[in-house]
Design a protein around this motif. Structure first.
Motif, PDB file in Angstrom:
ATOM      1  N   TYR A  32       0.880  -1.155   0.000  1.00 21.19           N
ATOM      2  CA  TYR A  32       0.000   0.000   0.000  1.00 21.19           C
ATOM      3  C   TYR A  32       0.922   1.212   0.000  1.00 21.19           C
ATOM      4  CZ  TYR A  32      -3.765  -3.178   1.450  1.00 21.19           C
ATOM      5  OH  TYR A  32      -4.681  -4.201   1.536  1.00 21.19           O
ATOM      6  N   PHE A  34       1.716   5.492  -0.433  1.00 20.68           N
ATOM      7  CA  PHE A  34       1.170   6.804  -0.103  1.00 20.68           C
ATOM      8  C   PHE A  34       2.137   7.903  -0.536  1.00 20.68           C
ATOM      9  CE2 PHE A  34      -2.247   5.476   2.809  1.00 20.68           C
ATOM     10  CZ  PHE A  34      -1.861   4.185   3.079  1.00 20.68           C
ATOM     11  N   TYR A  36       2.749  12.014   0.681  1.00 22.29           N
ATOM     12  CA  TYR A  36       2.421  13.093   1.592  1.00 22.29           C
ATOM     13  C   TYR A  36       3.205  14.330   1.181  1.00 22.29           C
ATOM     14  CZ  TYR A  36       0.473   9.692   4.940  1.00 22.29           C
ATOM     15  OH  TYR A  36      -0.268   8.722   5.553  1.00 22.29           O
ATOM     16  N   LYS A  49      -3.138   7.754  -2.394  1.00 19.37           N
ATOM     17  CA  LYS A  49      -2.689   6.417  -2.034  1.00 19.37           C
ATOM     18  C   LYS A  49      -3.023   5.436  -3.149  1.00 19.37           C
ATOM     19  CE  LYS A  49      -6.981   5.097   0.326  1.00 19.37           C
ATOM     20  NZ  LYS A  49      -7.603   4.691   1.623  1.00 19.37           N
ATOM     21  N   PHE A  90       6.993  13.364   0.506  1.00 18.97           N
ATOM     22  CA  PHE A  90       7.406  12.063   1.039  1.00 18.97           C
ATOM     23  C   PHE A  90       6.581  10.945   0.427  1.00 18.97           C
ATOM     24  CE2 PHE A  90      10.357  13.144   4.341  1.00 18.97           C
ATOM     25  CZ  PHE A  90       9.976  14.394   4.786  1.00 18.97           C
ATOM     26  N   SER A  94       3.019   1.283   3.402  1.00 16.11           N
ATOM     27  CA  SER A  94       2.387   0.807   4.625  1.00 16.11           C
ATOM     28  C   SER A  94       2.541  -0.700   4.736  1.00 16.11           C
ATOM     29  CB  SER A  94       0.902   1.178   4.618  1.00 16.11           C
ATOM     30  OG  SER A  94       0.273   0.743   5.801  1.00 16.11           O
ATOM     31  N   LEU A  95       2.974  -1.124   5.900  1.00 14.95           N
ATOM     32  CA  LEU A  95       3.170  -2.546   6.152  1.00 14.95           C
ATOM     33  C   LEU A  95       2.405  -2.941   7.400  1.00 14.95           C
ATOM     34  CD1 LEU A  95       7.039  -2.636   5.799  1.00 14.95           C
ATOM     35  CD2 LEU A  95       5.374  -3.273   4.048  1.00 14.95           C
ATOM     36  N   PHE A  96       1.971  -4.186   7.429  1.00 10.27           N
ATOM     37  CA  PHE A  96       1.417  -4.735   8.655  1.00 10.27           C
ATOM     38  C   PHE A  96       2.460  -5.706   9.180  1.00 10.27           C
ATOM     39  CE2 PHE A  96      -1.806  -5.292  11.661  1.00 10.27           C
ATOM     40  CZ  PHE A  96      -1.840  -6.626  12.021  1.00 10.27           C
ATOM     41  N   TYR A 100       1.114  -4.538  14.056  1.00  8.92           N
ATOM     42  CA  TYR A 100       0.665  -3.162  13.932  1.00  8.92           C
ATOM     43  C   TYR A 100       0.964  -2.626  12.540  1.00  8.92           C
ATOM     44  CZ  TYR A 100       5.397  -1.148  14.234  1.00  8.92           C
ATOM     45  OH  TYR A 100       6.689  -0.792  13.994  1.00  8.92           O
ATOM     46  N   ASN A 101       0.270  -1.545  12.211  1.00  6.49           N
ATOM     47  CA  ASN A 101       0.482  -0.880  10.929  1.00  6.49           C
ATOM     48  C   ASN A 101       1.680   0.035  11.030  1.00  6.49           C
ATOM     49  OD1 ASN A 101      -1.874  -2.024   9.881  1.00  6.49           O
ATOM     50  ND2 ASN A 101      -3.103  -0.432  10.813  1.00  6.49           N
ATOM     51  N   LYS A 102       2.558  -0.073  10.065  1.00  5.12           N
ATOM     52  CA  LYS A 102       3.791   0.712  10.094  1.00  5.12           C
ATOM     53  C   LYS A 102       3.983   1.407   8.759  1.00  5.12           C
ATOM     54  CE  LYS A 102       8.771   0.104  10.871  1.00  5.12           C
ATOM     55  NZ  LYS A 102       9.815  -0.857  11.292  1.00  5.12           N
ATOM     56  N   LEU A 103       4.328   2.689   8.806  1.00  2.84           N
ATOM     57  CA  LEU A 103       4.662   3.432   7.598  1.00  2.84           C
ATOM     58  C   LEU A 103       6.176   3.537   7.492  1.00  2.84           C
ATOM     59  CD1 LEU A 103       2.261   6.508   7.269  1.00  2.84           C
ATOM     60  CD2 LEU A 103       2.462   4.575   5.717  1.00  2.84           C
ATOM     61  N   PHE A 105       8.979   5.544   5.437  1.00  9.28           N
ATOM     62  CA  PHE A 105       9.073   6.755   4.625  1.00  9.28           C
ATOM     63  C   PHE A 105      10.365   6.795   3.827  1.00  9.28           C
ATOM     64  CE2 PHE A 105       5.533   9.368   6.016  1.00  9.28           C
ATOM     65  CZ  PHE A 105       5.178   8.800   7.219  1.00  9.28           C
ATOM     66  N   GLY A 106      10.289   7.401   2.639  1.00 13.61           N
ATOM     67  CA  GLY A 106      11.494   7.794   1.954  1.00 13.61           C
ATOM     68  C   GLY A 106      12.079   9.028   2.631  1.00 13.61           C
ATOM     69  N   ALA A 107      13.255   9.440   2.178  1.00 12.39           N
ATOM     70  CA  ALA A 107      13.949  10.562   2.816  1.00 12.39           C
ATOM     71  C   ALA A 107      13.376  11.912   2.438  1.00 12.39           C
ATOM     72  CB  ALA A 107      15.441  10.513   2.475  1.00 12.39           C
TER      73      ALA A 107
END
Lengths: 115, 115
Positions: A32, A34, A36, A49, A90, A94-96, A100-103, A105-107
């Motif tokens: 998934y 995204f 931002y 997304k 950014f 998204s990973l599970f 828990y759900n974890k984002l 991010f790129g730099a």
């Protein structure tokens, strides 16, 4: 390791020209994805997304992104840039994981649109 | 309007001092997150909480502590054990629960500096 890469620290475009901000990812399974945007001294604002379906995703403020599974990319695009689009962008996946759900991010890529 | 409120906007820490950053949300979200943002590094996860009275360490939890006594509130304490606390701290929330296809909503951040 699962990761997100934004290969350009900065992108400069002239107002009215098309813009592309690049993002590639390395994750197992179906991601998934995204995008931002962050303005100075502000939090992140959600743009768009990709979950499933059409590879071209449309989002806020005229932005769109193209998901390419074979190239593991999710580039952000806009047909005609505005000076007000200048900001930090950014990409995130998204990973599970671990319950828990974890984002991840790129730099970030700083977009500068000049008049 | 629903959203996430972080306070204060700017915070200064003296040597050996603990400081607490506030994060309040009125979105009725179960999950809340704390991130640290450093230039050129994207966002890194400090702590997260999926439900009241439960929280888990993220990728860079050393020198930080949290509590989740109310659904709306997720304060972060930067302890004296955190030797390099200067950064921009962002709080986020999501109502996604175990579904990781919903965006996180972010507050406008707290900038912490060392005196």
């Amino acid at each position: 390791a699962q990761s997100v890469a934004q290969p350009e620290d900065q992108v400069k475009v002239a107002e009215g020209n098309p813009l592309t901000v690049k993002c590639t990812y390395s994750v197992s399974g179906n991601p998934y994805l995204f995008w931002y945007v962050q303005y100075p001294n502000r939090g992140l604002q959600f743009l768009l997304k990709y979950i499933t379906g059409d590879n071209l995703v449309k989002g806020s403020y005229g932005f769109e992104a193209e998901f390419n599974k074979s190239q593991t990319s999710f580039h952000l695009k806009k047909p005609s840039a505005l000076v007000s689009d200048s900001a930090l962008y950014f990409c995130a996946v998204s990973l599970f994981s671990g319950g828990y759900n974890k984002l991840i991010f790129g730099a970030g890529t700083r977009l500068a649109v000049h008049p | 309007d629903g959203g996430i409120t972080q306070s204060p906007k700017y915070l200064f820490r003296k040597e050996g001092q603990n400081v607490t950053l506030s994060c309040e949300q009125n979105l009725n979200h179960d999950a809340m997150y704390w991130y640290r943002q450093d230039p050129g590094q994207g966002l890194r996860l400090i702590y997260y909480s999926q439900i009241v009275n439960d929280f888990q360490k993220g990728d860079i939890a050393e020198g930080y502590s949290v509590s989740r006594e109310k659904k709306e509130s997720f304060p972060l304490t930067v302890t004296s054990a955190q030797k390099n606390p200067t950064a921009f701290y962002l709080c986020a929330s999501t109502g996604a629960g175990l579904m990781n296809n919903q965006p996180q909503h972010f507050g406008d951040g707290t900038r912490l500096s060392i005196l």
